[in-house]
Design a protein around this motif. Structure first.
Motif, short mmCIF file in Angstrom:
data_model
loop_
_atom_site.label_atom_id
_atom_site.label_comp_id
_atom_site.label_asym_id
_atom_site.label_seq_id
_atom_site.Cartn_x
_atom_site.Cartn_y
_atom_site.Cartn_z
N GLY A 99 0.20 -5.03 -6.64
CA GLY A 99 -0.09 -6.41 -7.03
C GLY A 99 -1.33 -6.51 -7.91
N ASP A 202 -0.50 -15.94 -6.28
CA ASP A 202 -0.58 -14.60 -5.69
C ASP A 202 -0.02 -14.70 -4.27
N SER A 233 3.89 -8.20 -3.85
CA SER A 233 3.50 -6.82 -3.57
C SER A 233 4.25 -6.30 -2.35
N SER A 235 2.78 -4.04 -0.61
CA SER A 235 1.67 -3.45 0.16
C SER A 235 1.54 -3.99 1.57
C1 LIG Z 1 -5.19 -11.48 -2.47
C2 LIG Z 1 -4.73 -10.14 -2.89
N1 LIG Z 1 -4.01 -10.03 -4.01
C3 LIG Z 1 -3.58 -8.84 -4.45
C4 LIG Z 1 -3.86 -7.69 -3.75
C5 LIG Z 1 -3.36 -6.39 -4.31
O1 LIG Z 1 -2.63 -5.62 -3.48
P1 LIG Z 1 -1.84 -4.34 -4.00
O2 LIG Z 1 -2.44 -3.94 -5.31
O3 LIG Z 1 -2.04 -3.31 -2.95
O4 LIG Z 1 -0.43 -4.76 -4.15
C6 LIG Z 1 -4.63 -7.74 -2.59
C7 LIG Z 1 -5.00 -6.52 -1.85
O5 LIG Z 1 -5.86 -6.49 -1.02
C8 LIG Z 1 -5.06 -9.01 -2.13
O6 LIG Z 1 -5.77 -9.13 -1.01
#
Ligand SMILES: Cc1ncc(COP(=O)(O)O)c(C=O)c1O
Length: 400
Positions: A99, A202, A233, A235
């Motif tokens: 993300g 986001d 994401s 994640s």
């Molecule tokens: C608010 C927010 N946006 C985006 C991300 C990006 O996550 P990733 O690059 O692991 O997908 C994070 C990661 O901590 C986040 O807390």
């Protein structure tokens, strides 16, 4: 060394700095109650791991199209439609290396010198720095604990100028846990449309919301697609932080620009990780409510525990997995008592050195007076951390 103005405009991610410090102490054998990492402590679900192993065995290890394999782009759109009621088509989707990479690329293609980007504060650490790197100016609008740290359309409208190009909304929010209710989110979208401002949602924590909040995407609002860009994401939702797969949904012209940028920078996200993500998007979702139920238990324990500490207040986070207590009473002289320290950065250092508790100071999120504690850690570790915090603040009070 002579580096570019661009790189000198940004700093290393403060959360990465805290993690590194805590890791150093752990490497020396110290037992740290670690509330630092913003990542699920759960393993990646088995069916996703197996899909990746299959991809390796089937030699799916070549370059893929720069914007991701078409079955994954299709699956992301179908998943988003099913889970969050949007209507994106595969050509309105690009897969990136997490993300953060998606956000970095969107800002790189949309923002240049002279452009303003509105960011709700407290904010996720990377938003302002990514905007500055692109040459833009971050403009902060406040959210506050009395209002559950939610964002208001009226506050945003006041911050808009002729230079405003983009608004970033992170709901549920890291670090506050604030959730923007759907009706307010739609009012925010109406303000963006009225002033011709892009709205970037986001949604990295979309599926970690606590009752009465529900997963919601602004892309489900009527005629949202004209002005909305969605960041997602794998994640957090699928405990896949290390796999590095995220995506952007938005207008085709923007997606084409993002693919062009990837074609000249990262090329495709890792092929094997894309096949794992394809399984995440099409396979069982049963691990998600199981994780959420566990986070809900931990949320209750940590918020109640923090509230029991003298001089600490803490709101109930509406989503994500962070507690965001206010400890500003310990930063000021009250009732003839000495302040414990001048800043939360100092308190965080003291907590790590003296109490062996790792937290992220609020200054990292534009919120002096606060600490961020990730409760993506076991109840036992939360209990241990709370005991240490209680002792630390009680001793500090006695000494003041
Ligand atoms: C608010 C927010 N946006 C985006 C991300 C990006 O996550 P990733 O690059 O692991 O997908 C994070 C990661 O901590 C986040 O807390």
């Amino acid at each position: 060394m002579q580096l570019t103005d661009r790189i000198n405009r940004i700093q290393i991610s403060p959360t990465a700095a805290v993690l590194a410090e805590a890791e150093k102490l752990k490497a020396k054998g110290m037992d740290i109650a670690d509330f630092g990492p913003g990542e699920p402590d759960f393993p990646t679900p088995d069916h996703i791991k197996k899909a990746a192993i299959r991809a390796i065995q089937e030699d799916k290890s070549k370059y893929t199209p720069a914007g991701g394999i078409m079955p994954l782009r299709e699956a992301i759109c179908a998943w988003h439609k099913r889970e969050l009621h949007s209507s994106f088509e595969p050509w309105e989707c690009v897969v990136s290396v997490g993300g953060k990479h998606s956000i970095f690329n969107v800002i790189s293609v949309l923002i240049q010198r002279g452009d303003e980007v509105i960011i709700a504060s407290p904010y996720w650490v990377s938003f302002p720095d990514i905007v500055k790197y692109a040459g833009g100016t971050p403009v902060f609008v406040g959210t506050n604990p009395e209002d559950g740290f939610t964002l208001r359309a009226s506050v945003i409208e006041k911050a808009i100028t002729p230079r405003t190009k983009l608004l970033i909304v992170n709901s549920p929010c890291n670090p506050t846990g604030g959730v923007v209710p759907p009706e307010e989110y739609e009012r925010i979208l109406a303000v963006c449309k009225k002033h011709n401002v892009w709205l970037m949602g986001d949604e990295c924590y979309s599926h970690f919301t606590y009752e009465p909040n529900k997963p919601y995407s602004i892309a489900s609002a009527p005629r949202a697609k004209d002005k909305v860009i969605i960041i997602g994401s794998m994640s957090k939702t699928f405990a896949m932080t290390g796999w590095r797969i995220g995506y952007t949904l938005g207008p085709e012209a923007l997606i084409q620009a993002l693919i062009k940028l990837q074609s000249q920078s990262t090329s495709n996200p890792t092929s094997v990780a894309q096949y794992a993500a394809l399984e995440a998007m099409t396979g069982t979702m049963e691990t998600v409510p199981a994780m959420l139920a566990e986070y809900a238990k931990r949320r209750k324990r940590i918020v109640e525990g923090l509230r029991a500490i003298s001089g600490v207040t803490c709101e109930w986070p509406g989503g994500a997995f962070y507690a965001f207590p206010n400890i500003s009473e310990h930063l000021s002289k009250v009732g003839g008592k000495q302040a414990l320290a001048k800043s939360c950065t100092e308190i965080s250092k003291m907590l790590l050195d003296k109490a062996h508790v790792a937290v992220v100071p609020g200054e990292a999120f534009g919120a002096p007076g606060y600490l961020r504690l990730s409760y993506a850690t076991s109840i036992e570790r939360i209990e241990e951390g709370l005991r240490r915090l209680e002792r630390f603040f009680a001793r500090a009070e006695a000494a003041a």
